[in-house]
Structures are given as structure tokens and as C-alpha cells.
Motif scaffolding. Sequence first.
Motif, short mmCIF file in Angstrom:
data_model
loop_
_atom_site.label_atom_id
_atom_site.label_comp_id
_atom_site.label_asym_id
_atom_site.label_seq_id
_atom_site.Cartn_x
_atom_site.Cartn_y
_atom_site.Cartn_z
N GLU A 156 -3.45 5.04 99.77
CA GLU A 156 -3.54 3.55 100.06
C GLU A 156 -2.59 2.64 98.91
N TRP A 157 -1.47 2.30 99.51
CA TRP A 157 -0.51 2.03 98.20
C TRP A 157 -0.01 0.52 99.45
N TYR A 158 0.53 -0.90 98.01
CA TYR A 158 0.76 -1.45 98.62
C TYR A 158 2.14 -2.35 97.55
N ASP A 159 3.06 -2.16 97.91
CA ASP A 159 4.19 -2.81 97.45
C ASP A 159 4.49 -4.69 98.11
N LEU A 160 4.46 -5.37 96.76
CA LEU A 160 4.58 -6.74 96.56
C LEU A 160 5.22 -7.29 96.59
N ARG A 161 6.63 -8.13 96.50
CA ARG A 161 7.28 -8.50 96.03
C ARG A 161 7.87 -10.25 96.49
N CYS A 162 8.99 -10.65 95.89
CA CYS A 162 8.13 -12.43 96.11
C CYS A 162 9.89 -12.74 95.94
N GLY A 163 10.59 -14.09 96.54
CA GLY A 163 11.40 -14.29 96.32
C GLY A 163 11.26 -16.46 96.98
N LEU A 164 12.01 -17.08 95.22
CA LEU A 164 11.00 -17.94 95.34
C LEU A 164 9.89 -18.34 96.59
N ASP A 165 9.94 -19.61 97.43
CA ASP A 165 8.36 -19.79 97.74
C ASP A 165 7.80 -18.69 98.55
N SER A 166 8.80 -17.08 98.72
CA SER A 166 7.82 -16.70 100.14
C SER A 166 7.66 -15.04 99.12
N CYS A 167 6.80 -14.26 100.22
CA CYS A 167 6.39 -13.02 99.86
C CYS A 167 6.52 -12.09 100.95
N SER A 199 15.55 -25.40 84.47
CA SER A 199 15.44 -27.35 84.63
C SER A 199 13.70 -27.13 84.80
N GLY A 200 13.25 -26.12 85.08
CA GLY A 200 11.78 -26.77 85.26
C GLY A 200 11.67 -26.59 86.83
N ASN A 201 11.74 -25.97 87.54
CA ASN A 201 11.91 -26.22 88.82
C ASN A 201 11.51 -24.47 89.05
N ILE A 202 10.48 -24.21 89.01
CA ILE A 202 9.36 -23.14 89.06
C ILE A 202 9.46 -22.85 90.40
N GLN A 203 9.71 -21.55 91.20
CA GLN A 203 9.67 -21.02 92.43
C GLN A 203 7.57 -20.57 92.36
#
Length: 320
Positions: A156-167, A199-203
Motif C-alpha cells: 500500500e503506497w501513497y505519493d503526496l505532492r503539493c504546489g501553491l495552495d494545491s495538493c 517575502s512572507g507569502n507562504i503557501q
Amino acid sequence: MLAHICWIPTRFMISSIDFVGFISPAYILVVMDEGGLQIHIVGAGGIGSNLIALLLPSLRNGIIANQLGGISFHLHDADMVEEKNLVHQRFTESHINMPKVDALAMEFNLIHPNVRVIGHSTNLRSSEPLRNANIIIVAVDRPEPRRIVHSLRNVEWYDLRCGLDSCLVLTHETHLDDIERLTPEHKPASCQPDGAIESGNIQFGSALAGTFGANIILRSLMNRIGNKTNIPGPVCFSMDMGMIPVFIQTKNTVPFSQQPPKRPTHLWSEKEDVQLLEQAKRGLTLERVASHHQRSPGAIWHRLLKITGIRKALDSEAGE
């Protein structure tokens, strides 16, 4: 019998282990037999550290771990904690210059006597370290460890990814075409876009992915002790747009690479991008969106990933 050396807070009195030496008033170095459920988490950064910080406290009462004969979390990551990590990862100033996996192990190991967190300060380069895994989470932005995990069978495996406010979440049940198209060659990248930390603009896409991962693992554990519950499947989700239709939603098994495009390939326009985002917000299926734009499902898929920040532009995407 396999065994691990790990740190145990002295507040726990455990009679089934052999003490081999005192390290400090707070921690004891012990050798523990490897048993129970083995969960491997590849990557201890923005996604992995948030996942651990959310999931481990939920196991504090030991109800699940006791029924499974114990749970061991193996963390794989060679990175050290840096000051810049503190703004979006689950570390503190006291962890700076420590291996990330050791910092997390010190914080969460034996949150219950039957829950262990074991750090491996190396990057995953082969499947050998995963040989005993029951569940694997891969949470690094490099194609090599992803493909190692994807190649495993009967696990059983899961591949987690993210980008900006998305996953984005891929699983062992994801269509092979989806896995292949979503795992191209690319350089490693941070879960924060360029300039975000300065800049402090953390996603917060990494925190979102960690939340999805923690929920998935807990649901899986509940199923393993007989409490049947739904384990979320593959998903692409944006906090702004909601569900994004990037997965194959047809039983057609012809790989995208063998399907002719709807029309000659040409560059996307800003107008098409706006339309595509609106269609994603409305939850239209991949096939319907592809038909509207007269492009292949693969082209729609790639473009959504690019403009939502899930995947940065690649040279191979030119002309889509």
C-alpha cells in the motif's frame, strides 16, 4: 530478528526492552525488536513533517497501535533542519542543524509505548530500505524515489505532492497512465515557490498534502483493526478551486501516448487558461473539458497541473 536503536523518553517504563546506556536525563538509548505494522515515510520536509505532527498525536491513546502489535514509523531524509524551514515545516529553533528525521523522532518517538518513530538520515536510492514496509508514503519532489515506490507490488503506497495552495495524491490504485504522466523527469524543487519565504507569502499546499496523508493513513489503520471506513483515493485538490479533474475518468486503457491529439498541438492562450480554470471549478470531467478545447485528455491534464502550480513548467511541455 531485526532490531533498531532508538531514543525513548524516560517517562515511559518499559520492561520488554534492554537498556544499553544512558544518554541524558531525558532520553535513554535502547534496542527494540522490529515488529507490528511498518510505515515508511520518504521525505521529512513540508509534507512529511506536517503529516507526522498531525498523525502521531492521534495515536497517543494506543488503541490502534495495541491492536496492530505496535506501529513503527520509518522516516527517510538526509536533509538537515535550516532556519528557513521553520516558517512552514514542523521544526523549532532547537532543531536547527539536526537531521530532520532525528528532530521528528525526538519529538514524537514513543508518544505511546507501542508507537515508534525511527529516523534514517539517508535519501532513498533503492527499494531495499522498504523491504519490510506495509504502508509507504513518498513526500519528496524528486522523480527517482517516487518511481522506486511506484514500482513496488503488493504494498500500500501513497505519493503526496503539493504546489501553491494545491495538493495531489497518487495511490497504489491510481491508473498507470496517470502515474506515468505525473512523474516526468525534473529537478528537485521546494514546496515553496521562489521568493515566498523571503517575502512572507507562504503557501500552504504542503500542509494540505500532509493533512490528506495523515487522514489516509489513519483511515487505513482503522480498516486494519476491523473498523471499516473509506480510504480516500487519488485526488487533486486546490483550496481555491476545490477538486481539479486531472485523473482519467474512463475505462479506456489505451495510453495517452498512443492516442492522437484532437487537433494539431499549439500554444495555450490566456483565454483558454481562464476557461480551463473555470471548468475545473465547476467540476467538469476531464473528457468533457478535453472535448470543449479539442485537445487530448493528456494535454488538459498537463495544463491544469502547470497553471495550478502542482508541477512547474518543463521543456517537454512547450507547445501544449
